[in-house]
Write an enzyme that holds these catalytic residues in place. Structure first.
Site, PDB file in Angstrom:
ATOM      1  N   GLU A 183      -4.848  -5.723   4.163  1.00  0.00           N
ATOM      2  CA  GLU A 183      -3.766  -5.068   3.391  1.00  0.00           C
ATOM      3  C   GLU A 183      -2.664  -5.948   3.195  1.00  0.00           C
ATOM      4  O   GLU A 183      -1.680  -5.923   3.652  1.00  0.00           O
ATOM      5  CB  GLU A 183      -3.277  -3.741   4.092  1.00  0.00           C
ATOM      6  CG  GLU A 183      -2.523  -3.019   3.373  1.00  0.00           C
ATOM      7  CD  GLU A 183      -1.875  -1.732   3.886  1.00  0.00           C
ATOM      8  OE1 GLU A 183      -1.031  -0.906   3.190  1.00  0.00           O
ATOM      9  OE2 GLU A 183      -2.173  -1.570   4.998  1.00  0.00           O
ATOM     10  N   LYS A 220      -7.261  -3.156   1.572  1.00  0.00           N
ATOM     11  CA  LYS A 220      -6.645  -1.955   1.271  1.00  0.00           C
ATOM     12  C   LYS A 220      -5.260  -2.580   0.433  1.00  0.00           C
ATOM     13  O   LYS A 220      -4.623  -3.442   0.946  1.00  0.00           O
ATOM     14  CB  LYS A 220      -6.150  -1.538   2.337  1.00  0.00           C
ATOM     15  CG  LYS A 220      -5.118  -0.174   2.090  1.00  0.00           C
ATOM     16  CD  LYS A 220      -4.726   0.594   3.331  1.00  0.00           C
ATOM     17  CE  LYS A 220      -3.974   1.767   3.157  1.00  0.00           C
ATOM     18  NZ  LYS A 220      -3.667   2.700   4.291  1.00  0.00           N
TER      19      LYS A 220
END
Length: 302
Positions: A183, A220
């Site tokens: 992420e 993500k």
């Protein structure tokens, strides 16, 4: 050990995350963000006097969420947990075990927070004890992990460093047979958001192409400023799934933007939990949570 080990250990979980028609709930607020999460839930800082009491209250909130009827209706396919939540119980069972009984694949937040900003990014703090945490996660039946860094400016050197660090940590996670969610969040407040998206995309593709055959990761990402920009990541053979963070958008805004990006599914936190309150009856709580789940699910499968 690599992604094949993940598949061997958790074939049903792997299939659910790879192909499931749903989204991943982010229930991983940690020390710094926990007071804000409790305040949004209707519990002020006067309700606790130390960290233990604070974490007990947030665990009660998370337990209420994951045991609510609507949370197990099949539309939530995964949940990202904070370490103390992984170690806790709900309805008398270890949280990861209970989640999987409800058809929800457990993930664990493993980063130790953000370093100070440099070159327009905040890297992750060093994590020397990661392997020990991964061993504990494996013992508890956790499928994968999540770790976050932040990109604030379209600085090529900073973005390259952030993405490289994420993949370096992902290799440690893959070595333990767990599925890493990478992420590198691009701030939606960035004045250079679109340019940052594009630089990050190029760096991620470079790192993906360098992964050994048979290894996969998850991503993500902030919903891109240009709809469809991340389609090459959705289609990449070394990406299991691309999930989107809400990044400060309201639920309505996040769902509208997500629906413009086929193949990405949600992994929302605030946008999922924003209307839940401690003083709601169980029926009100479940109805409110169920409406949020329905909205986010619809945007994820659009």
């Amino acid at each position: 050990m690599n992604a094949t080990a993940t598949a061997t250990r958790h074939p049903e979980m792997l299939a659910k995350i790879a192909k499931g028609q749903g989204f991943i709930a982010a229930l991983d607020q940690s020390g710094g963000s926990t007071p804000g999460a409790l305040k949004a839930y209707g519990i002020g800082e006067d309700a606790f006097s130390n960290d233990d009491e604070m974490f007990r209250l947030v665990h009660e909130m998370r337990s209420r969420i994951i045991t609510a009827p609507s949370f197990g209706n099949g539309k939530v396919i995964g949940a990202i947990l904070f370490e103390k939540t992984m170690d806790g119980t709900a309805s008398g069972k270890p949280v990861p075990e209970l989640l999987w009984e409800r058809g929800v694949v457990p993930f664990l937040k493993v980063d130790k927070g953000l370093a100070d900003e440099a070159d327009g990014v905040q890297l992750m703090k060093p994590n020397p004890d990661l392997e020990a945490l991964l061993d504990r996660a494996n013992a508890k039946g956790v499928f994968g992990t999540k770790m976050r860094s932040v990109i604030k400016l379209a600085n090529p050197a900073g973005i390259a460093a952030a993405v490289a660090q994420q993949f370096d940590e992902a290799k440690r996670i893959l070595a333990k047979g767990l599925m890493p969610i990478i992420e590198p969040e691009v701030s939606i407040k960035s004045p250079e958001r679109d340019a940052a998206d594009r630089l990050m995309l190029a760096e991620i593709v470079k790192q993906l192409d360098a992964l050994p055959e048979g290894e996969k990761v998850m991503l993500k990402l902030t919903i891109p400023a240009e709809a469809g920009l991340f389609q090459p990541l959705v289609d990449h053979p070394k990406v299991l799934r691309v999930v989107a963070l809400s990044g400060g958008f309201s639920r309505d805004e996040a769902c509208v933007e997500l629906a413009k990006n086929p193949g990405m599914i949600a992994s929302f936190s605030r946008a999922l939990l924003s209307d839940l309150r401690a003083n709601q009856s169980d029926e009100e709580f479940d109805s409110t949570l169920g409406q949020a789940i329905d909205d986010i699910h619809a945007a994820s499968v659009a």
